[in-house]
Design an enzyme around this catalytic site. Structure first.
Site, PDB file in Angstrom:
ATOM      1  N   HIS A   1      87.784 -29.066 -31.837  1.00  0.00           N
ATOM      2  CA  HIS A   1      86.449 -29.203 -32.432  1.00  0.00           C
ATOM      3  C   HIS A   1      85.587 -30.162 -31.594  1.00  0.00           C
ATOM      4  O   HIS A   1      84.778 -30.922 -32.118  1.00  0.00           O
ATOM      5  CB  HIS A   1      86.591 -29.728 -33.870  1.00  0.00           C
ATOM      6  CG  HIS A   1      85.587 -29.182 -34.852  1.00  0.00           C
ATOM      7  ND1 HIS A   1      85.881 -28.226 -35.775  1.00  0.00           N
ATOM      8  CD2 HIS A   1      84.273 -29.473 -35.064  1.00  0.00           C
ATOM      9  CE1 HIS A   1      84.811 -27.970 -36.516  1.00  0.00           C
ATOM     10  NE2 HIS A   1      83.814 -28.706 -36.089  1.00  0.00           N
TER      11      HIS A   1
ATOM     12  N   THR B   1      87.323 -21.298 -39.310  1.00  0.00           N
ATOM     13  CA  THR B   1      87.634 -22.622 -38.739  1.00  0.00           C
ATOM     14  C   THR B   1      88.576 -23.354 -39.682  1.00  0.00           C
ATOM     15  O   THR B   1      88.275 -23.514 -40.869  1.00  0.00           O
ATOM     16  CB  THR B   1      86.334 -23.421 -38.540  1.00  0.00           C
ATOM     17  OG1 THR B   1      85.509 -22.697 -37.638  1.00  0.00           O
ATOM     18  CG2 THR B   1      86.608 -24.802 -37.971  1.00  0.00           C
TER      19      THR B   1
ATOM     20  N   SER C   1      77.190 -20.183 -37.308  1.00  0.00           N
ATOM     21  CA  SER C   1      77.933 -21.135 -38.138  1.00  0.00           C
ATOM     22  C   SER C   1      77.682 -20.855 -39.620  1.00  0.00           C
ATOM     23  O   SER C   1      76.573 -20.473 -40.008  1.00  0.00           O
ATOM     24  CB  SER C   1      77.481 -22.560 -37.814  1.00  0.00           C
ATOM     25  OG  SER C   1      77.912 -23.465 -38.804  1.00  0.00           O
TER      26      SER C   1
ATOM     27  N   LYS D   1      90.099 -20.435 -35.667  1.00  0.00           N
ATOM     28  CA  LYS D   1      89.608 -21.483 -34.752  1.00  0.00           C
ATOM     29  C   LYS D   1      90.133 -22.852 -35.176  1.00  0.00           C
ATOM     30  O   LYS D   1      89.993 -23.234 -36.341  1.00  0.00           O
ATOM     31  CB  LYS D   1      88.082 -21.513 -34.783  1.00  0.00           C
ATOM     32  CG  LYS D   1      87.446 -22.660 -33.990  1.00  0.00           C
ATOM     33  CD  LYS D   1      85.933 -22.518 -33.920  1.00  0.00           C
ATOM     34  CE  LYS D   1      85.261 -23.599 -33.085  1.00  0.00           C
ATOM     35  NZ  LYS D   1      84.971 -24.823 -33.827  1.00  0.00           N
TER      36      LYS D   1
ATOM     37  N   TYR E   1      83.583 -21.373 -42.797  1.00  0.00           N
ATOM     38  CA  TYR E   1      84.269 -22.552 -43.337  1.00  0.00           C
ATOM     39  C   TYR E   1      84.761 -22.194 -44.721  1.00  0.00           C
ATOM     40  O   TYR E   1      84.106 -21.445 -45.457  1.00  0.00           O
ATOM     41  CB  TYR E   1      83.309 -23.742 -43.439  1.00  0.00           C
ATOM     42  CG  TYR E   1      83.167 -24.557 -42.177  1.00  0.00           C
ATOM     43  CD1 TYR E   1      84.284 -25.044 -41.503  1.00  0.00           C
ATOM     44  CD2 TYR E   1      81.908 -24.875 -41.673  1.00  0.00           C
ATOM     45  CE1 TYR E   1      84.149 -25.808 -40.354  1.00  0.00           C
ATOM     46  CE2 TYR E   1      81.764 -25.644 -40.523  1.00  0.00           C
ATOM     47  CZ  TYR E   1      82.895 -26.114 -39.873  1.00  0.00           C
ATOM     48  OH  TYR E   1      82.766 -26.863 -38.746  1.00  0.00           O
TER      49      TYR E   1
HETATM   50  C1  FNR Z   1      80.195 -28.194 -33.897  1.00  0.00           C
HETATM   51  N1  FNR Z   1      81.353 -27.424 -34.090  1.00  0.00           N
HETATM   52  C2  FNR Z   1      81.423 -26.570 -35.164  1.00  0.00           C
HETATM   53  N2  FNR Z   1      82.512 -25.760 -35.310  1.00  0.00           N
HETATM   54  C3  FNR Z   1      82.568 -24.863 -36.336  1.00  0.00           C
HETATM   55  O1  FNR Z   1      83.555 -24.145 -36.443  1.00  0.00           O
HETATM   56  N3  FNR Z   1      81.520 -24.765 -37.215  1.00  0.00           N
HETATM   57  C4  FNR Z   1      80.414 -25.549 -37.142  1.00  0.00           C
HETATM   58  O2  FNR Z   1      79.491 -25.441 -37.939  1.00  0.00           O
HETATM   59  C5  FNR Z   1      80.371 -26.508 -36.094  1.00  0.00           C
HETATM   60  N4  FNR Z   1      79.289 -27.344 -35.970  1.00  0.00           N
HETATM   61  C6  FNR Z   1      79.169 -28.149 -34.869  1.00  0.00           C
HETATM   62  C7  FNR Z   1      78.011 -28.902 -34.690  1.00  0.00           C
HETATM   63  C8  FNR Z   1      77.857 -29.674 -33.553  1.00  0.00           C
HETATM   64  C9  FNR Z   1      76.598 -30.466 -33.374  1.00  0.00           C
HETATM   65  C10 FNR Z   1      78.874 -29.694 -32.563  1.00  0.00           C
HETATM   66  C11 FNR Z   1      78.718 -30.506 -31.301  1.00  0.00           C
HETATM   67  C12 FNR Z   1      80.020 -28.982 -32.755  1.00  0.00           C
HETATM   68  C13 FNR Z   1      82.424 -27.412 -33.071  1.00  0.00           C
HETATM   69  C14 FNR Z   1      82.126 -26.378 -31.993  1.00  0.00           C
HETATM   70  O3  FNR Z   1      82.242 -25.075 -32.489  1.00  0.00           O
HETATM   71  C15 FNR Z   1      83.108 -26.491 -30.809  1.00  0.00           C
HETATM   72  O4  FNR Z   1      84.429 -26.462 -31.284  1.00  0.00           O
HETATM   73  C16 FNR Z   1      82.906 -27.745 -29.979  1.00  0.00           C
HETATM   74  O5  FNR Z   1      81.556 -28.135 -29.915  1.00  0.00           O
HETATM   75  C17 FNR Z   1      83.413 -27.464 -28.565  1.00  0.00           C
HETATM   76  O6  FNR Z   1      83.372 -28.586 -27.798  1.00  0.00           O
HETATM   77  P1  FNR Z   1      82.230 -28.935 -26.718  1.00  0.00           P
HETATM   78  O7  FNR Z   1      81.948 -27.692 -25.899  1.00  0.00           O
HETATM   79  O8  FNR Z   1      81.038 -29.371 -27.519  1.00  0.00           O
HETATM   80  O9  FNR Z   1      82.869 -30.040 -25.976  1.00  0.00           O
END
Ligand code: FNR
Length: 358
Positions: free
Chosen positions: A252, A152, A105, A228, A126
């Protein structure tokens, strides 16, 4: 010992501070989309094939020029030191042992170069207000050997995560977004109505990103580019037009627009829109090897898994969790009569017509 990925969540809840548990578990608004993501997976049915003479299915996956053991990648997730003292390094090393890609990330709590040093990685970007930082992050990711850039696009602002607001959630002083120059998240004190993490996001993220910016990024980026956060087939088509190598169909994990369509429901039209040359990944709600099969049978090239791996990280069980996921994928393939992922893609996918409880 867990029998399913779902077992890790209550174990993690027992050991984590309540506000950290909520930060991971939560979605935005009334968490309608968090619920929809699971309900939509429940509603999908597969029709197994029989008498295929198969003993050992092969779930290996060729994507963006590399072969992996499973059609699964670790989703980019911020601040993994909240869950484990080694944070990203621990989960990335486990992903490497399991033979799947790890996505770093932008908001990792360990510098990206260190993570890329322990595991074959992709880098998630990001869009930040300072374009020089965007350029430098891309260069750093390329120099560190990341195999793909995943930008993203569903976070113009952070979704209103009510749990974080109620908890006035802020990062502890020893955890910071280590890739960013502006690491001083403590300076963004929680105020009523905005959590400190959301305030930090608002100060460093650029909200007004457009396709023109993505065209610029494409010209800058020498490695495969994946977008994404795509749910509408018209956006997916545009992604292909600007030269993206892949898209992630994602809401997300229900953390951005509450009420957004479940990713798995958005998948089919996106697959139809992009054509065969574009990689289509899916995340949001994948909780088992069976879900992986449902996603691939519905047209995904592979999936990203999010929260379940953070729960496992919190209880030091990431190797076990990834082994379990692999076993579940192989079991489901065997039971569905599929020798490989191409056979999974030929399965007949249906929809349960009676009421579903998740
Ligand atoms: C995320 N997600 C996320 N996405 C991204 O592009 N950059 C990021 O830094 C983060 N950070 C993040 C932190 C936490 C704690 C969570 C739970 C999620 C979203 C992540 O990449 C993904 O899209 C979702 O978590 C997928 O869904 P499930 O598998 O958690 O249901």
């Amino acid at each position: 010992m867990a029998e399913s990925l779902a077992d890790y969540e209550p174990l993690a809840r027992d050991v984590l501070p309540a506000a950290v548990y909520d930060f991971v578990a939560g979605g935005s608004g009334l968490e309608q989309t968090v619920g929809l993501n699971r309900a939509a997976f429940f509603a999908i049915t597969l029709t197994p094939r029989i008498l295929t003479g198969l003993a050992k299915p092969n779930p290996s996956w060729m994507v963006l020029g590399t072969r992996w053991e499973l059609p699964i990648a670790v989703a980019p997730m911020a601040y993994q030191k909240l869950l484990h003292p080694e944070g990203e390094l621990h989960l990335a090393a486990a992903a490497s042992r399991a033979g799947i890609p790890y996505t770093i990330s932008t908001l990792s709590s360990v510098p990206l170069e260190k993570i890329a040093g322990v595991a074959p990685s992709w880098f998630q970007l990001y869009w930040l207000r300072d374009r020089r930082v965007v350029t430098s992050l891309v260069e750093r990711a390329v120099d560190a050997g990341c195999g793909a850039l995943m930008v993203t696009v569903d976070v113009p602002v952070m979704g209103r995560r009510l749990r974080d607001i109620r908890n006035q959630f802020a990062l502890p002083p020893d955890i910071a977004p280590e890739n960013l120059v502006d690491k001083v998240t403590e300076a963004h004190d929680a105020v009523p109505g905005v959590s400190a993490v959301a305030a930090h996001t608002a100060s460093v993220f650029e909200p007004a990103v457009s396709w023109r910016d993505l065209e610029w990024l494409r010209s800058l980026c020498p490695i495969p580019l994946v977008i994404k956060g795509i749910l509408d087939p018209r956006d997916a088509r545009r992604a292909v037009e600007i030269g993206a190598d892949g898209v992630v169909v994602s809401n997300h994990g229900g953390r951005q627009l509450d009420g957004a369509i479940a990713s798995i429901d958005a998948l089919g039209p996106v697959v139809d829109a992009v054509g065969k040359d574009c990689v289509v990944l899916l995340d949001s709600g994948v909780r088992s090897g069976l879900d992986v099969l449902k996603a691939v049978a519905s047209g995904a090239s592979g999936v990203l898994v999010g929260r379940p791996l953070l729960w496992a990280l919190a209880v030091d069980a990431v190797d076990e969790a990834l082994a379990l996921l692999g076993r579940e994928v192989r079991d489901a393939m065997l039971l569905a009569g599929c020798a490989d992922l191409a056979a999974v893609r030929e399965l007949s996918v249906g929809r349960a017509t009676w009421p579903i409880w998740s």
